[in-house]
Design an enzyme around this catalytic site. Structure first.
Site, PDB file in Angstrom:
ATOM      1  N   CYS A 104       0.803  -1.228   0.000  1.00 19.96           N
ATOM      2  CA  CYS A 104       0.000   0.000   0.000  1.00 19.96           C
ATOM      3  C   CYS A 104       0.830   1.270   0.000  1.00 19.96           C
ATOM      4  O   CYS A 104       0.314   2.339  -0.345  1.00 19.96           O
ATOM      5  CB  CYS A 104      -0.963  -0.005   1.182  1.00 19.96           C
ATOM      6  SG  CYS A 104      -2.090  -1.420   1.198  1.00 19.96           S
ATOM      7  N   HIS A 136      -2.807   7.193   2.073  1.00 15.21           N
ATOM      8  CA  HIS A 136      -3.293   5.939   1.506  1.00 15.21           C
ATOM      9  C   HIS A 136      -4.730   5.736   1.972  1.00 15.21           C
ATOM     10  O   HIS A 136      -5.032   5.855   3.166  1.00 15.21           O
ATOM     11  CB  HIS A 136      -2.401   4.780   1.954  1.00 15.21           C
ATOM     12  CG  HIS A 136      -3.007   3.431   1.758  1.00 15.21           C
ATOM     13  ND1 HIS A 136      -3.570   3.036   0.564  1.00 15.21           N
ATOM     14  CD2 HIS A 136      -3.174   2.392   2.625  1.00 15.21           C
ATOM     15  CE1 HIS A 136      -4.036   1.804   0.700  1.00 15.21           C
ATOM     16  NE2 HIS A 136      -3.814   1.402   1.938  1.00 15.21           N
ATOM     17  N   ASN A 161     -10.151   0.329  -0.471  1.00 10.05           N
ATOM     18  CA  ASN A 161      -8.696   0.313  -0.387  1.00 10.05           C
ATOM     19  C   ASN A 161      -8.145  -0.316  -1.661  1.00 10.05           C
ATOM     20  O   ASN A 161      -8.253  -1.527  -1.858  1.00 10.05           O
ATOM     21  CB  ASN A 161      -8.272  -0.486   0.851  1.00 10.05           C
ATOM     22  CG  ASN A 161      -6.765  -0.535   1.039  1.00 10.05           C
ATOM     23  OD1 ASN A 161      -6.002  -0.172   0.153  1.00 10.05           O
ATOM     24  ND2 ASN A 161      -6.340  -1.022   2.200  1.00 10.05           N
TER      25      ASN A 161
END
Length: 342
Positions: free
Chosen positions: A136, A269, A299
């Protein structure tokens, strides 16, 4: 000429000829299939898995996500995002010197997704192309890498992409993870400039946390050995993320000699709205200065930051001359931040 004067002259020449990298184009792509929380809850109910829109929103802030079509790959989405970034930058693909793709869901074990993107863009100039695997925080890692290549004088035009098909590694019998992730791609074009663009970068990793977020499988003798699905210890990840994101953002600010008040936009993020809001508060920033797309994208791992960046650039929020802080934390464990001026 005195040595001191010679040194001063040398420093002046270095300053005059300094090379920076600037963001000159952004682009993004989302698969056509949009899945709301209710739609996902209905699908999971057929498996005997109970969840609800209220449960997901309360814990994550996510309301919907996009899933790739069965025949759609990370490189396919990366190419679409890249074309849009190149168009904004006013560049042809064959003007690129470097292609970096941050991804944890490559098309193949090898070749790299970056090489596939190069081919699909029709580039024949032999430019360098490789993948970066930092989950990520991969886009922050890739952007920092491209910035250093450009500052060194090695390359002039770099395409930096985050692209993921996380839906392929989700266990849809595990409601604690399958509701969190989505698919998509985002891209930026970094170009050499005499004017500062990227102001500072900070990257870190600690492999001792590998077991709290991982896909603990590998290919062996033609079969998957271990587990091919994503595993996450949600509470452990949450605690670590909240701690390191503030620290790495502060480090990037200190390197640039700026206070947090200089940040015009924070793009974390897009993993969990509670983590994002906590980071903003610790930096003394109002949530109005934070770009949020997790509610609509879920996500998307390495794709989440460039996706959010492109949304905010194209809707007019992020303007030339403003300072943008991106930061991410991901499996590895890795974390990083990049502070840049548009």
């Amino acid at each position: 000429m005195p040595v001191a004067a010679l040194g001063a002259l040398t420093d002046h020449k270095m300053t005059q000829s300094a090379i920076y990298s600037r963001v000159v184009g952004t682009g993004s792509y989302l698969p056509a299939r949009r899945v709301t929380n209710q739609q996902l809850a209905d699908e999971l109910a057929t498996r005997g898995i109970e969840t609800s829109d209220e449960w997901i929103v309360a814990r994550t802030g996510i309301k919907a996500r996009h899933f790739a079509a069965p025949d759609q790959t990370s490189s396919d989405m990366a190419v679409e995002a890249a074309k849009r970034a190149l168009d904004m930058a006013g560049l042809n693909a064959d003007q690129l010197d470097l292609i970096l793709v941050a991804t944890s869901t490559p098309d193949f074990v090898f070749p790299s997704t970056a090489c596939l993107v190069q081919h699909k863009l029709g580039i024949k100039n032999g430019c360098a192309a490789f993948d970066i695997q930092a989950v990520c925080s991969g886009f922050a890692y890739a952007m920092a890498t491209a910035d250093n290549f450009i500052r060194s004088g090695a390359y002039r035009n770099a395409l930096v992409i985050g692209a993921e098909t996380f839906s392929r590694i989700l266990d849809f019998n595990d409601r604690t993870t399958c509701v969190l992730f989505g698919d998509g791609a985002g891209a930026v074009v970094l170009q050499a400039s005499s004017e500062p663009g990227v102001l500072s970068t900070a990257l870190h990793a600690d492999g001792s946390y590998a077991n709290i977020l991982c896909v603990p499988g590998n290919v062996n003798a033609g079969a998957v050995q271990g587990a091919a699905f994503l595993y996450m210890d949600g509470q452990a990840v949450f605690k670590l993320a909240v701690k390191v994101l503030e620290k790495v953002a502060t480090e990037a600010l200190e390197k640039a000699g700026l206070a947090s008040s200089a940040i015009d936009w924070l793009i974390p993020h897009q993993a969990n709205l509670r983590i994002m809001s906590s980071t903003a508060r610790k930096l003394g920033l109002s949530e109005e200065k934070m770009v949020v797309t997790v509610d609509q994208h879920g996500n998307t791992s390495a794709a989440s930051i460039p996706l959010a960046l492109d949304v905010a650039v194209r809707d007019g929020r992020i303007k030339p001359g403003q300072n943008v802080m991106i930061e991410g934390v991901g499996g590895g464990f890795t974390w990083g931040a990049v502070l840049f001026r548009m």
